[in-house]
Design a protein around this motif. Structure first.
Motif, short mmCIF file in Angstrom:
data_model
loop_
_atom_site.label_atom_id
_atom_site.label_comp_id
_atom_site.label_asym_id
_atom_site.label_seq_id
_atom_site.Cartn_x
_atom_site.Cartn_y
_atom_site.Cartn_z
N GLY A 446 0.83 -1.21 0.00
CA GLY A 446 0.00 0.00 0.00
C GLY A 446 0.86 1.25 0.00
N ALA A 447 1.82 1.30 0.89
CA ALA A 447 2.69 2.47 1.01
C ALA A 447 3.53 2.64 -0.25
CB ALA A 447 3.60 2.31 2.24
N ILE A 448 4.02 1.52 -0.78
CA ILE A 448 4.84 1.59 -1.99
C ILE A 448 3.97 2.08 -3.16
CG2 ILE A 448 6.28 0.29 -3.61
CD1 ILE A 448 6.91 -1.64 -1.30
N GLU A 449 2.77 1.52 -3.23
CA GLU A 449 1.87 1.91 -4.31
C GLU A 449 1.59 3.41 -4.28
OE1 GLU A 449 -1.74 -0.72 -5.50
OE2 GLU A 449 -0.82 -1.66 -3.74
N LEU A 452 4.51 5.27 -5.57
CA LEU A 452 4.68 5.07 -7.01
C LEU A 452 3.64 5.88 -7.80
CD1 LEU A 452 6.01 3.67 -9.42
CD2 LEU A 452 4.55 1.68 -9.00
N ASP A 453 2.41 5.82 -7.33
CA ASP A 453 1.35 6.55 -8.04
C ASP A 453 1.65 8.03 -8.09
OD1 ASP A 453 0.01 4.25 -8.56
OD2 ASP A 453 -1.36 4.39 -6.84
N GLU A 454 2.15 8.54 -7.01
CA GLU A 454 2.49 9.96 -6.96
C GLU A 454 3.55 10.29 -8.02
OE1 GLU A 454 4.12 12.38 -3.31
OE2 GLU A 454 2.33 11.21 -2.77
N ILE A 455 4.55 9.43 -8.12
CA ILE A 455 5.64 9.66 -9.07
C ILE A 455 5.13 9.56 -10.51
CG2 ILE A 455 7.84 8.73 -9.93
CD1 ILE A 455 8.24 7.81 -6.90
N ILE A 456 4.26 8.57 -10.74
CA ILE A 456 3.71 8.41 -12.09
C ILE A 456 2.89 9.64 -12.49
CG2 ILE A 456 1.99 7.12 -13.46
CD1 ILE A 456 3.03 4.57 -12.13
N ALA A 457 2.09 10.11 -11.56
CA ALA A 457 1.25 11.28 -11.83
C ALA A 457 2.10 12.52 -12.13
CB ALA A 457 0.34 11.54 -10.63
N ALA A 473 12.22 1.63 -16.86
CA ALA A 473 11.46 1.31 -15.65
C ALA A 473 12.34 1.46 -14.40
CB ALA A 473 10.92 -0.12 -15.74
N GLY A 474 13.59 1.22 -14.61
CA GLY A 474 14.55 1.33 -13.50
C GLY A 474 14.52 2.70 -12.85
N TRP A 475 14.25 3.71 -13.65
CA TRP A 475 14.21 5.09 -13.13
C TRP A 475 13.11 5.20 -12.08
CZ3 TRP A 475 10.53 9.04 -13.24
CH2 TRP A 475 11.01 10.30 -12.85
N PHE A 476 11.95 4.55 -12.36
CA PHE A 476 10.83 4.61 -11.41
C PHE A 476 11.17 3.88 -10.12
CE2 PHE A 476 8.85 5.63 -15.42
CZ PHE A 476 7.97 6.66 -15.06
N VAL A 477 11.86 2.73 -10.29
CA VAL A 477 12.27 1.97 -9.09
C VAL A 477 13.15 2.85 -8.22
CG1 VAL A 477 13.51 -0.06 -8.24
CG2 VAL A 477 12.12 -0.23 -10.33
N GLY A 478 14.08 3.54 -8.90
CA GLY A 478 14.99 4.43 -8.16
C GLY A 478 14.25 5.53 -7.43
N GLN A 479 13.27 6.11 -8.10
CA GLN A 479 12.50 7.20 -7.49
C GLN A 479 11.72 6.73 -6.26
OE1 GLN A 479 12.59 10.58 -8.39
NE2 GLN A 479 14.33 9.76 -9.55
N VAL A 480 11.16 5.52 -6.38
CA VAL A 480 10.40 4.99 -5.24
C VAL A 480 11.34 4.73 -4.06
CG1 VAL A 480 8.97 3.09 -4.39
CG2 VAL A 480 8.64 3.97 -6.72
N PRO A 490 13.09 -3.82 -2.64
CA PRO A 490 13.33 -3.64 -4.07
C PRO A 490 12.52 -4.61 -4.93
CG PRO A 490 15.40 -3.74 -2.86
CD PRO A 490 14.32 -4.10 -1.89
N LYS A 491 12.36 -5.83 -4.46
CA LYS A 491 11.62 -6.83 -5.23
C LYS A 491 10.15 -6.39 -5.42
CE LYS A 491 13.54 -10.35 -2.97
NZ LYS A 491 13.40 -11.50 -2.10
N ALA A 492 9.58 -5.92 -4.32
CA ALA A 492 8.18 -5.50 -4.36
C ALA A 492 8.01 -4.28 -5.27
CB ALA A 492 7.70 -5.18 -2.95
N VAL A 493 8.96 -3.35 -5.18
CA VAL A 493 8.89 -2.15 -6.00
C VAL A 493 8.95 -2.52 -7.48
CG1 VAL A 493 10.00 0.05 -6.57
CG2 VAL A 493 9.96 -0.74 -4.19
N ASN A 494 9.91 -3.39 -7.80
CA ASN A 494 10.07 -3.82 -9.18
C ASN A 494 8.78 -4.38 -9.76
OD1 ASN A 494 12.06 -3.91 -11.18
ND2 ASN A 494 13.50 -4.76 -9.66
N ALA A 495 8.17 -5.26 -8.97
CA ALA A 495 6.94 -5.92 -9.43
C ALA A 495 5.84 -4.87 -9.68
CB ALA A 495 6.49 -6.94 -8.40
N LEU A 496 5.73 -3.92 -8.75
CA LEU A 496 4.68 -2.90 -8.87
C LEU A 496 4.90 -1.99 -10.07
CD1 LEU A 496 3.88 -1.82 -5.23
CD2 LEU A 496 2.28 -2.66 -6.96
N VAL A 497 6.16 -1.61 -10.31
CA VAL A 497 6.47 -0.73 -11.43
C VAL A 497 6.09 -1.44 -12.73
CG1 VAL A 497 8.33 0.35 -12.74
CG2 VAL A 497 8.25 0.60 -10.24
N GLN A 498 6.52 -2.71 -12.84
CA GLN A 498 6.19 -3.49 -14.04
C GLN A 498 4.67 -3.49 -14.26
OE1 GLN A 498 8.48 -5.31 -16.00
NE2 GLN A 498 10.18 -4.49 -14.79
N ASP A 499 3.95 -3.71 -13.18
CA ASP A 499 2.51 -3.82 -13.25
C ASP A 499 1.85 -2.50 -13.67
OD1 ASP A 499 0.03 -5.23 -12.65
OD2 ASP A 499 -0.13 -3.74 -11.01
#
Lengths: 503, 95
Positions: A446-449, A452-457, A473-480, A490-499
Motif C-alpha cells: 500500500g505504502a509503496i503503491e 509510485l502513483d504519486e511519481i507516475i502522476a 522502468a529502472g528510473w521509477f524503481v529508483g524514485q520509489v 526492491p523486489k516489491a517495488v520492481n513488481a509494482l512498477v512493471q505492473d
C-alpha cells in the motif's frame, strides 16, 4: 569431506641471455618454539626484556653447568611433526655444532644432526584455487638459538645480549621442491599458518621468531624432472644458501637476484661456487659471507652432556589425538559444509580466529552470506583501521543479527550496510537499532503503491518513454526507493512498477 | 688417518689456539700418536652392536616448562672484561 585435487603450478622460468632457466629452491626455516622457558635452562624466553636478564648460568656456559631438556619443547616438535604428516622418531640424539662467535658462549650449538626427532613429511603450498605445490619435508630437529649482537651502539664495539641464547628452535628442512620466488614465500606463509594452528610457534617474523635460510640453484628446463625421477642431485646446478631472512618480500627479492646472478655466471662461462650468502635489502643484492666459509668446518660430534632422547609411542599417540583441525582440513570442511568457494574458504581459514568468528556467524545461517559479510564488509572495515579480527567491535552475534534481518526481509541489503556501520561504530543490538531508527524495509505494498502513483502522476512524459523503452522502468524503481528512504523492498517495488506501467 | 702440518694448523685455527709455525711439526706428531693409540679400537668387531652412550640404564632427565632462572644481569656480566648498559661489550664483529 571434499576431495581437493590440485594441479602443480608452473615453475618460474627466467630468460637468460642465451637460454631459459628454471629455479630449484629448498628452505630451512627456523621456528622459535612457543615455550615459557628455554630449551635447556629455566630462563625466560620473553622478548624485549632487559639485556642479559633472561640468562641462566647454563646459557652463559658457566663451567660445570649441565643442560636439562624442557619436555614441553620436545612435545611442540612432535606436534609440529604430526601437523606436517611426518614420521616421528622415538629415539633421537643431540650433537654439538662447534664454532666461535661472541653471541655463542658455549662455543657450540646443541643441535640434532645425525638423529633428528622428526623425519619426512609434507606441506601442500596453495598458490591459487585448484593450484598447489606439494613440498616434501626432509626433517625437523630441535636446537638452541644464539644470542644477539648489536653493532650500531658504538663505533668500535659490538654489544652482546644473551637473552635469546638457548631458546628452543625447530629447524624445518624442506626438499628442493620449490620452483620459484612466489612459491618460496607461499611455502613460508603456509608453514607459518600450520605452526600457528598448532600453537607451536607464534610465527612472528618481525621479532625473528620465524626465519628462513633459502638454498637456490638454477638449471635448464628438463633437468629438474630428471632429478625428481632419480633423486640424483647431479642433475641440478650448484646451490648457494641465503641466510636468515625474516620477510616474505625479501625472500622473493633475494631469490630473484640470486638466480639471475647464477645465470649470468654460468652463461659467461663461469662456475657457481657453493657458498653462504647474505641478502642486503637496501642494495637489493646478495653477497658472500666469507667469515662463514672459513668456519664451515663444524666438527659435529654427539653431545656428551645429553643422553639420547627417547619418547614413547603412547605419548606421541596422545599428542596426535589432541591435534587441532589443520588448515587444509578446515578449508575442505568449509567448502563442503557451507558451500564456500575455495577462495573464500582460504581467506576464512588463514587464521584460526577468523575461522572461529565465521563459524559462529554461520551457525544456523546461510554460510555463503556469512562469508560474504565477513570477507567483504567486516575485513574491509577492519583493514581501514589496521585492526585484526580479534579487535573487531562487531561480535559474531551482532553480525549474525544483521544477517538474520536481511534473511527475514526486514531490511534491504543497502540498509544492512548502513546498519553494519552503526553497529561497528556505536555498537548495540541490530534488531533494536532497526526498530528504533525506523530502518525497516517497507514491504507494505500500500505504502509503496502510494509513492509510485504519486511519481507516475508527476512524470507523464517519463511514463510514455518507459512504455516504449522498458529499460527506463529502472528510473521509477529508483524514485520509489528515494521516496521511501531506501527502505522499500526492491523486489516489491520492481513488481509494482512493471505492473503499473503495463510492461 | 694421518695428520700433517697443514691439518694441525687448521685444527689449531678452528679451536682458536695459537700455535707457532715451528711447533706444528711436533704437534702433528703428537696428534698422530694419540690417534694411532685410539685407532687400535678399530680392531674390535662391533658389527651390529649399538653404540653405548651411558653405563647406567638412565632415561634423559626432563624439565617442566617453567621459568625458574634468570634475572641476574649483574652476575652474568660479572666476569666480562667489558660490559656496558647491560650488554657484553666485545671488539666489533660485523658481518
Amino acid at each position: 569431506m571434499l576431495d581437493l585435487t590440485h594441479e602443480p603450478p608452473k615453475p618460474k622460468v627466467i630468460a637468460g641471455a642465451k637460454h631459459d632457466w628454471e629455479l630449484v629452491i629448498g628452505m630451512e626455516v627456523h621456528a622459535q618454539v612457543a615455550s615459557r622457558a628455554k630449551l635447556f635452562s629455566g630462563a625466560s624466553t620473553q622478548f624485549g626484556a632487559e639485556p642479559n636478564s633472561n640468562v641462566a648460568f647454563v646459557d652463559a656456559a658457566m663451567p660445570g653447568m649441565l643442560p636439562v631438556i624442557n619436555e614441553f619443547c620436545v612435545e611442540q616438535a612432535v606436534r609440529t611433526g604430526l601437523g606436517l604428516k611426518a614420521k616421528i622418531h622415538l629415539k633421537s640424539a643431540f650433537d654439538r655444532k662447534n664454532y666461535f662467535y661472541p653471541d655463542l658462549p658455549q662455543g657450540y650449538q646443541i643441535s640434532q644432526l645425525y638423529e633428528p626427532i622428526v623425519g619426512e613429511g609434507e606441506i601442500l603450498v596453495d598458490m591459487a584455487p585448484g593450484i598447489a605445490r606439494k613440498v616434501r619435508i626432509e626433517r625437523i630437529h630441535i636446537e638452541q638459538d644464539a644470542g644477539k649482537s648489536i653493532h650500531d651502539m658504538d663505533p668500535t664495539m659490538s654489544f652482546v645480549d644473551l637473552n635469546r641464547t638457548g631458546v628452543a628452535l625447530m629447524e624445518i628442512v624442506s626438499r628442493p621442491d620449490i620452483r620459484g620466488p612466489e612459491e618460496a614465500a607461499a611455502y613460508v606463509v603456509k608453514l607459518r599458518q600450520i605452526l600457528r594452528y598448532l600453537g607451536t610457534c607464534d610465527g612472528n617474523m618481525q621479532n625473528g621468531n620465524l626465519r628462513a635460510d633459502v638454498n637456490v640453484s638454477v638449471c635448464r628446463p628438463g633437468q629438474y624432472e630428471k632429478y625428481q625421477e632419480t633423486q640424483d642431485f647431479s642433475h641440478l646446478g650448484t646451490r648457494c644458501e641465503i641466510k636468515n631472512m625474516n620477510s616474505m618480500r625479501f625472500i622473493q627479492q633475494a631469490i630473484d637476484f640470486e638466480a639471475r646472478r647464477q645465470i649470468r655466471i654460468i652463461e659467461e662461462g663461469g662456475e657457481v661456487v657453493q657458498e653462504t650468502r647474505l641478502y642486503d635489502p637496501e642494495k637489493g643484492e646478495t653477497r658472500s659471507m666469507r667469515s662463514k666459509e672459513e668456519a664451515h668446518d663444524y666438527r659435529y660430534f654427539p653431545c656428551p652432556d645429553l643422553l639420547p632422547l627417547e619418547i614413547e609411542q603412547s605419548w606421541v599417540d596422545e599428542i596426535a589425538a589432541n591435534l587441532p583441525e589443520l588448515p587444509d582440513e578446515k578449508k575442505a570442511r568449509f567448502m563442503a559444509d557451507y558451500g564456500l568457494t575455495e577462495y573464500d574458504a582460504s581467506v576464512l581459514t588463514a587464521e584460526t580466529d577468523a575461522a572461529g568468528f565465521f563459524e559462529e556467524v554461520a551457525r544456523g545461517r546461510d554460510g555463503k552470506l556469512a562469508a560474504n559479510w565477513i570477507i567483504n564488509e567486516l575485513f574491509g572495515r577492519l583493514k581501514k583501521e589496521d585492526h585484526d579480527i580479534t579487535q573487531s567491535p562487531v561480535s559474531p552475534a551482532q553480525l549474525g543479527g544483521i544477517i538474520d534481518l536481511i534473511a527475514a526481509d526486514v531490511i534491504s541489503g543497502k540498509i544492512a550496510k548502513d546498519l553494519f556501520e552503526i553497529v561497528y561504530t556505536e555498537g548495540g543490538d541490530p534488531a533494536q537499532i532497526v526498530e528504533e531508527r525506523g530502518m525497516k524495509q517497507v514491504t507494505d505494498t500500500g505504502a509503496i503503491e502510494a509513492a509510485l502513483d504519486e511519481i507516475i502522476a508527476a512524470n507523464p512524459a517519463q511514463v510514455e518513454k518507459a512504455k516504449v523503452n522498458p529499460k527506463l522502468a529502472g528510473w521509477f524503481v529508483g524514485q520509489v526507493m528515494k521516496a521511501t528512504g531506501g527502505k522499500a523492498n526492491p523486489k516489491a517495488v520492481n513488481a509494482l512498477v512493471q505492473d503499473r506501467l503495463g510492461l | 688417518m694421518s695428520i700433517d702440518k697443514e691439518t694441525a694448523a687448521k685444527v689449531a685455527r678452528l679451536a682458536r689456539i695459537r700455535v707457532e709455525p715451528d711447533r706444528l711439526e711436533t704437534l702433528a706428531g703428537e696428534f698422530n700418536a694419540v690417534l694411532g693409540f685410539i685407532e687400535q679400537l678399530g680392531e674390535v668387531d662391533v658389527e651390529g652392536v649399538e653404540p653405548m652412550v651411558s653405563v647406567t640404564p638412565m632415561r634423559l632427565k626432563r624439565r617442566a616448562d617453567e621459568v625458574t632462572d634468570g634475572g641476574m644481569q649483574d652476575k652474568i656480566l660479572s666476569n666480562a672484561p667489558d660490559a656496558r648498559e647491560g650488554f657484553f661489550a666485545v671488539p666489533k664483529v660485523v658481518e
